[in-house]
Enzyme design. Structure first.
Site, short mmCIF file in Angstrom:
data_model
loop_
_atom_site.label_atom_id
_atom_site.label_comp_id
_atom_site.label_asym_id
_atom_site.label_seq_id
_atom_site.Cartn_x
_atom_site.Cartn_y
_atom_site.Cartn_z
N LYS A 174 0.84 -1.20 0.00
CA LYS A 174 0.00 0.00 0.00
C LYS A 174 0.88 1.26 0.00
O LYS A 174 1.74 1.40 0.86
CB LYS A 174 -0.93 -0.01 1.21
N THR A 206 -9.28 8.84 8.62
CA THR A 206 -8.63 7.69 7.97
C THR A 206 -8.30 6.58 8.96
O THR A 206 -7.53 5.69 8.65
CB THR A 206 -7.34 8.14 7.26
N GLY A 208 -8.30 3.26 10.66
CA GLY A 208 -8.74 1.92 10.28
C GLY A 208 -8.75 1.64 8.79
O GLY A 208 -9.29 0.63 8.36
N THR A 209 -8.14 2.52 7.99
CA THR A 209 -8.17 2.29 6.53
C THR A 209 -7.44 1.01 6.15
O THR A 209 -7.90 0.27 5.28
CB THR A 209 -7.57 3.48 5.77
N GLY A 210 -6.30 0.74 6.79
CA GLY A 210 -5.56 -0.48 6.46
C GLY A 210 -6.33 -1.73 6.83
O GLY A 210 -6.39 -2.69 6.05
N CYS A 211 -6.94 -1.72 8.01
CA CYS A 211 -7.77 -2.86 8.44
C CYS A 211 -8.92 -3.08 7.47
O CYS A 211 -9.22 -4.21 7.07
CB CYS A 211 -8.34 -2.60 9.84
#
Length: 270
Positions: A174, A206, A208-211
């Site tokens: 990412k 933003t 928790g965007t990765g989760c």
């Protein structure tokens, strides 16, 4: 009904971790289950503390679900220590036919709290990478795994190949931390590298965007999508969730996991 299991920590503010994963699964038409690895004390401003679950409890949560329910995909998020990593590896390693496993190597919170102990990085790679169909590091996590800076797209391509060589089947690197007008991710399926771009959205919400992104990949793989298609659809979903995010709390607010459901049902966002 397709199903997915998330193995991750609980976020008391509801924007990341187990809560984000389950919301994402539900939003994308997948029934979600959870094995909780830790309970965090956090809000939109920072992570204050973590209490890990006993490794045997984590292992037993996973085992009892597989004993009873057909699981179509597994997402692994925050696993803070070597005993937890080894417990998850034992549980998943005992499954005769393991569904796609998506590993999000969560290391540091946005506020700088260490979510993976430094001495556990080697154990994470050794125990969980070989079980993972897809690994989804962001740039700082990739740099920590490889021990060097990643400064541009070409370096991201090289890094994705090297991370795959550590044992992962496929890699989604990412690139949101790289900056620029677009957010560019590098996808590597073991043979081919592709770039996946989206317009950068300026927002403070933003958390928790990765989760959410990795859980969306898991949901689409659970539904039978192929790797590149699953990641592309997951990118569209997380972009929409960010675009429709709302201010909550005094810090970094969450994305809007149910933005499409709200739109279809005619529910106005307050």
């Amino acid at each position: 009904m397709h199903t997915a299991l998330t193995i991750a920590g609980s976020d008391s503010s509801g924007g990341a971790g187990i809560q984000a994963d389950l919301k994402t699964f539900q939003a994308l038409g997948v029934f979600g289950m959870s094995a909780i690895t830790a309970v965090t004390v956090q809000n939109t401003q920072k992570v204050y503390d973590i209490q890990e679950m006993r490794p045997q409890i984590v292992q037993d949560q996973i085992a009892c679900l597989f004993d009873d329910i057909t699981i179509d995909a597994v997402k692994i998020g925050m696993v803070a220590s070597i005993p937890l990593i080894e417990a998850i590896a034992r549980a998943l390693g005992s499954i005769a036919t393991l569904p796609p496993v998506i590993l999000d190597p969560v290391m540091i919170s946005k506020s700088g709290y260490a979510l993976l102990k430094p001495n556990a990085r080697v154990a994470l790679v050794r125990n969980l990478f070989p079980l993972a169909r897809v690994v989804t590091p962001n740039l700082p996590e990739a740099e920590a795994l490889l021990g060097r800076n990643i400064a541009d797209i070409e370096a991201m391509r090289d890094a994705a190949r090297e991370i795959a060589a550590l044992g992962a089947g496929k890699v989604v690197l990412k690139g949101g931390h790289l900056g620029g007008e677009n957010a560019t991710d590098v996808l590597f399926d073991g043979q081919e590298c592709r770039l996946l771009e989206s317009k950068r959205i300026e927002t403070a919400s933003t958390h928790g965007t990765g989760c959410t992104f990795s859980s969306a990949i898991a949901a689409y793989l659970a539904r039978g999508e192929r790797f590149f298609d699953a990641v592309s659809k997951a990118k569209t979903y997380i972009s929409g969730a960010i675009a429709h995010a709302f201010p909550l709390g005094k810090g970094c607010g969450p994305t809007h996991h149910f933005f499409e459901l709200y739109r279809r049902s005619g529910v106005a966002r307050d």
